[in-house]
Design a protein around this motif. Sequence first.
Motif, short mmCIF file in Angstrom:
data_model
loop_
_atom_site.label_atom_id
_atom_site.label_comp_id
_atom_site.label_asym_id
_atom_site.label_seq_id
_atom_site.Cartn_x
_atom_site.Cartn_y
_atom_site.Cartn_z
N PRO A 88 0.76 -0.87 -0.08
CA PRO A 88 -0.06 -0.36 0.11
C PRO A 88 0.84 1.47 0.25
O PRO A 88 1.69 1.62 0.63
CB PRO A 88 -0.73 -0.37 1.55
N VAL A 90 0.58 4.31 1.77
CA VAL A 90 -0.02 4.87 2.59
C VAL A 90 0.48 6.83 3.27
O VAL A 90 1.70 6.84 2.96
CB VAL A 90 0.55 4.41 4.17
N GLY A 109 -6.08 1.95 -6.69
CA GLY A 109 -6.44 1.50 -5.20
C GLY A 109 -6.08 0.02 -5.23
O GLY A 109 -5.46 -1.10 -5.90
N VAL A 244 -5.13 5.44 2.22
CA VAL A 244 -4.37 4.44 1.99
C VAL A 244 -4.24 4.64 -0.41
O VAL A 244 -5.89 3.99 -0.26
CB VAL A 244 -4.82 2.95 1.94
N ASN A 245 -3.27 4.51 -0.44
CA ASN A 245 -3.40 4.15 -1.50
C ASN A 245 -4.76 6.00 -2.63
O ASN A 245 -5.66 5.59 -3.46
CB ASN A 245 -3.96 3.22 -3.18
N GLY A 249 -8.28 4.35 4.93
CA GLY A 249 -7.71 3.44 5.60
C GLY A 249 -7.39 3.79 6.43
O GLY A 249 -7.55 4.56 7.34
N GLY A 263 -6.46 -1.01 3.33
CA GLY A 263 -7.77 -0.37 3.04
C GLY A 263 -9.03 -0.34 2.28
O GLY A 263 -9.55 -1.87 2.32
#
Length: 293
Positions: A88, A90, A109, A244-245, A249, A263
């Motif tokens: 991920p 972050v 994502g 997250v992406n 998240g 996520g």
Amino acid sequence: MDDQEFLAERFHADRPHLKAVAYRMLGSLSEADDAVQEAWFRLHRSDTSAVENLSGWLTTVVGRVCLDMLRSRKSRREESLDVRVPDPVVQREGTVDPEHEVLMADSVGLALLVVLETLGPAERLAFVLHDMFALPFEEIAPIVGRTPAATRQLASRARRRVQGTTSVPDDLTRQREVVDAFIAASRGGDFDALVALLDPEVVLRADAGALPTMPSREVRGARQVAGQALTFQKFSQFSRRVLVNGGAGIVTAPGGRTLSVMGFTITGGKIVAIDILADPDRLSRLDLTFIGD
């Protein structure tokens, strides 16, 4: 400025774009860095005096390197039912990191990266380079050793797989509301509230690597996923909302030690996917220094 200085300057300018290509190809931040570094070595060894579009040349070089890495990974990996969640990206909420902005330019994502993991190496390359970075099939075809028409078919098959298994997420404000409700329900041990937040066909993917206390697994269905979420109730007080992406998240870090990154894919106010990375080795390689702030 001599030729080497010029090439170094051009490469530095293209590095964020090249890492974005490699990340989508490999789903690994550290391997993406390795691929970009290999592209620099190849640039340093090559005569590019006749290259008109150096950025395009570097993109195809990174594509070749990533294709080789994917094929090597596929030959090494034994058949396994274990789940692999990609690395991920972050970020702290409310911050802007230029490199992260490039990495997340098309909101890639974790759920999309999980789908890309199911594609064959050549399919993945054709889809990523054409659909995500607009390279023409005539330039992609030599990389995969196919005709442009056959390369177009590779991308088309990949596109159907992606479109059939991914959904458009809600806006970030709505995502945050749902994640806040998820955290509150987890802390309170409210099973029914958790079920209400989950899509009936929700999928949870957990990648714990070799961690014996938390086997990697895939769980489907609202009641099953809610039950799984309640097992982390004792850690929910240590959960912190992050990006997250590019989406909402959670990072869970009891005592400042990162236990997991989660996520969420949220559509229509419901959680349709939860992707958890809990592999201590891979978590240690992520830039999560801000968690202790």
